[in-house]
Motif scaffolding. Structure first.
Motif, PDB file in Angstrom:
ATOM      1  N   UNK A 108     -10.795   1.241   2.533  1.00  0.00           N
ATOM      2  CA  UNK A 108      -9.727   1.363   3.530  1.00  0.00           C
ATOM      3  C   UNK A 108      -8.780   2.507   3.165  1.00  0.00           C
ATOM      4  N   UNK A 119       0.850  -1.191   0.000  1.00  0.00           N
ATOM      5  CA  UNK A 119       0.000   0.000   0.000  1.00  0.00           C
ATOM      6  C   UNK A 119       0.884   1.239   0.000  1.00  0.00           C
ATOM      7  N   UNK A 154      -4.947  -6.503   8.646  1.00  0.00           N
ATOM      8  CA  UNK A 154      -4.101  -6.902   7.518  1.00  0.00           C
ATOM      9  C   UNK A 154      -3.945  -5.768   6.501  1.00  0.00           C
ATOM     10  N   UNK A 155      -4.761  -4.753   6.606  1.00  0.00           N
ATOM     11  CA  UNK A 155      -4.633  -3.627   5.678  1.00  0.00           C
ATOM     12  C   UNK A 155      -3.557  -2.651   6.162  1.00  0.00           C
ATOM     13  N   UNK A 156      -3.772  -1.990   7.300  1.00  0.00           N
ATOM     14  CA  UNK A 156      -2.776  -0.996   7.745  1.00  0.00           C
ATOM     15  C   UNK A 156      -2.098  -1.384   9.057  1.00  0.00           C
ATOM     16  N   UNK A 206      -8.986  -4.592   8.975  1.00  0.00           N
ATOM     17  CA  UNK A 206      -8.187  -3.400   9.279  1.00  0.00           C
ATOM     18  C   UNK A 206      -6.753  -3.822   9.618  1.00  0.00           C
ATOM     19  N   UNK A 215       3.073   1.948   3.408  1.00  0.00           N
ATOM     20  CA  UNK A 215       2.551   1.700   4.750  1.00  0.00           C
ATOM     21  C   UNK A 215       3.043   0.333   5.197  1.00  0.00           C
ATOM     22  N   UNK A 225       2.945  -5.857   9.067  1.00  0.00           N
ATOM     23  CA  UNK A 225       1.962  -6.747   8.432  1.00  0.00           C
ATOM     24  C   UNK A 225       0.940  -5.997   7.578  1.00  0.00           C
ATOM     25  N   UNK A 226       1.178  -4.725   7.288  1.00  0.00           N
ATOM     26  CA  UNK A 226       0.248  -3.986   6.427  1.00  0.00           C
ATOM     27  C   UNK A 226       0.299  -4.544   5.003  1.00  0.00           C
ATOM     28  N   UNK A 227      -0.790  -4.434   4.292  1.00  0.00           N
ATOM     29  CA  UNK A 227      -0.839  -4.886   2.899  1.00  0.00           C
ATOM     30  C   UNK A 227      -0.849  -6.392   2.732  1.00  0.00           C
ATOM     31  N   UNK A 228      -1.221  -7.107   3.775  1.00  0.00           N
ATOM     32  CA  UNK A 228      -1.285  -8.584   3.675  1.00  0.00           C
ATOM     33  C   UNK A 228      -2.652  -8.991   3.119  1.00  0.00           C
TER      34      UNK A 228
END
Lengths: 322, 322
Positions: free
Chosen positions: A254, A144, B253-255, B251, A151, A157-160
């Motif tokens: 998101x 991301x 796993x996203x950021x 949320x 990020x 673990x962001x963008x998993x």
């Protein structure tokens, strides 16, 4: 000049780039995984020195080194926590090791993040502050970029995206231990999972029947058959596309990217896959979050990671985010 | 000094803060929505001048003005696209108008974002680079802070957690036109939706039966009854908590925030709600994405928006993100 390497299990893609991330020279070396992969960084450094000299430059003409690695990275400290494909085990401070070798500032990030950054700077996401890259390969990964920056999240673990639960029936077990992850239905493996599943359930006639029965099916066969009009394969791809569209709807509310860039091997299905995803994406997504967002395929192929690794130096050494 | 206002449909919360976001003085004024809300900004400006003088300061002692508004904001340009609660219609350049009034740099963001920023600087998220605030009120909103900065997305739709599709049965229609949004099952309205739905389906005995039959049920009644052990109400709250846990798994796993901060009226249910969410959260979440993440309730109450609005000046005028 910026030095960059995308370190993979088979080869390392190396490059010398200028501060606008134009490639001055690029080449590959074989990854030597012997002795717990302890030769890898030294081999990369030696290769940089050799190739710099061929264009009458040396290490002092360089402002930093960006490295992409296939494993989880503590970005702030440049520590990788194991990389099976490189025969690296436990925590290794790659940043410190390569800074000691080179005397230059070094930034390290995982391969999905540097590929995302490459596409952001020079590929499908260029000139945009907010993009997301979803990599559909053996697994599903991604990165991301928001506010022109990657990020990472507090634990890296962001963008998993691969582990967003999308299969409410939770039919397939993921490598992470859970069931129902996007990876189980939209990676190359996931596409095959669905084909086996629906073949058994529906007993369609299909041109890929023999590969199914022999358990030799590959994602590419399904896409090729679908493109040729095979009804069963189209059915499977629609299911894959719907799961991806749901994940993209979530990505959109998101971080609301301008582009959702599809990379990895499965993205070779190209516009055919994009068209199928788009059939579901808008219906599933909060309108202000899809307006203007484009689903596109990656542009840089194998160079994305190396260019993005150089991009780390542009951001963190030069302080240039755009 | 920093001037800040959280502009609401009933009152505007105003404050004078120092550059560390300590509140020097705070007060409220009534929101005058007459004449399409055209008096609101002037009233705020006049009130700032009056209150500055009471502490022997004037506008020249201030470095900027942060404003939170209840509607969608084009952050880069400071333009709000309507705010029903303020009687504002169409696009209005709040930034330009208040800069003309005050002669100071002005930054404008929506109320959910400034509340998130308030919690990040002075509340439950202090000292953290990556936090998320999920506001459970009449609707579900929120904000994302990553790399010490708010994420707006390219179209300003980032952090629209209320429109993550979580109800696979898509039982309730959302204000956005879709079905199945988090808002339909986890806002104050959503909690009531679920209670009516399950009462009809299951015919439980419950202490809130009369309110259900009279269609006078409110979210607080359900939480109070659940806390007192009412079996049906506990059943409903478990369903709410499971939907929230799923959204929190996404949320994460996203950021990948350090804290997921629950704000808004429903958050008054406090640790009781957090405990129920935690019963599902880890099972639903990719392990590296929940390790170390804490689900907490907001700390600043009604001051969050005003403090966060001042935080915009800290970030964008002073260039201090931490």
């Amino acid at each position: 000049m910026i030095l960059a390497a995308d370190i993979g299990g088979t080869t390392c893609k190396l490059g010398i780039l200028d501060s606008n991330l134009n490639i001055i020279k690029k080449w590959e070396i074989v990854t030597n995984k012997d002795d717990n992969g302890t030769h890898i960084l030294k081999n990369i450094y030696d290769s940089f020195i050799k190739h710099l000299s061929t264009i009458n430059l040396n290490i002092k003409d360089c402002i930093g080194v960006g490295l992409g690695v296939p494993g989880p990275v503590d970005f702030n400290n440049g520590i990788i926590n194991g990389a099976i494909n490189l025969n690296w085990h436990g925590k290794i401070n790659i940043k410190a090791q390569f800074e000691a070798l080179s005397g230059l500032p070094v930034y390290v990030d995982n391969d999905a993040n540097v590929a995302t950054l490459g596409e952001k700077f020079q590929g499908a996401g260029r000139n945009e502050s907010d993009v997301v890259c979803v990599t559909l390969g053996t697994g599903v990964g991604g990165g991301i970029v928001s506010n022109h920056e990657l990020i990472h999240g507090f634990n890296g673990a962001a963008g998993e995206f691969g582990h967003i639960t999308v299969d409410t029936k939770q039919r397939f077990k993921c490598n992470c231990g859970k069931h129902g992850c996007l990876e189980t239905v939209a990676s190359a493996t996931g596409v095959v999972n669905l084909a086996y599943h629906y073949y058994e359930e529906l007993q369609f006639k299909t041109v890929i029947e023999e590969a199914i029965i022999k358990k030799e099916l590959q994602a590419k066969m399904i896409f090729d058959a679908a493109k040729a009009g095979d009804e069963f394969s189209v059915y499977v791809i629609k299911k894959v596309a719907k799961h991806l569209a749901y994940a993209f709807s979530i990505i959109s509310v998101m971080t609301n990217p301008k582009h959702i860039i599809i990379g990895g091997g499965v993205s070779k299905a190209g516009q055919f896959l994009v068209d199928h995803i788009e059939q579901y994406y808008k219906d599933l997504t909060f309108p202000p979050a899809y307006e203007g967002t484009k689903i596109v395929t990656a542009e840089l192929g194998n160079d994305a990671g190396m260019i993005g690794a150089a991009g780390l130096i542009k951001i963190y050494v030069l302080g240039e985010k755009i």
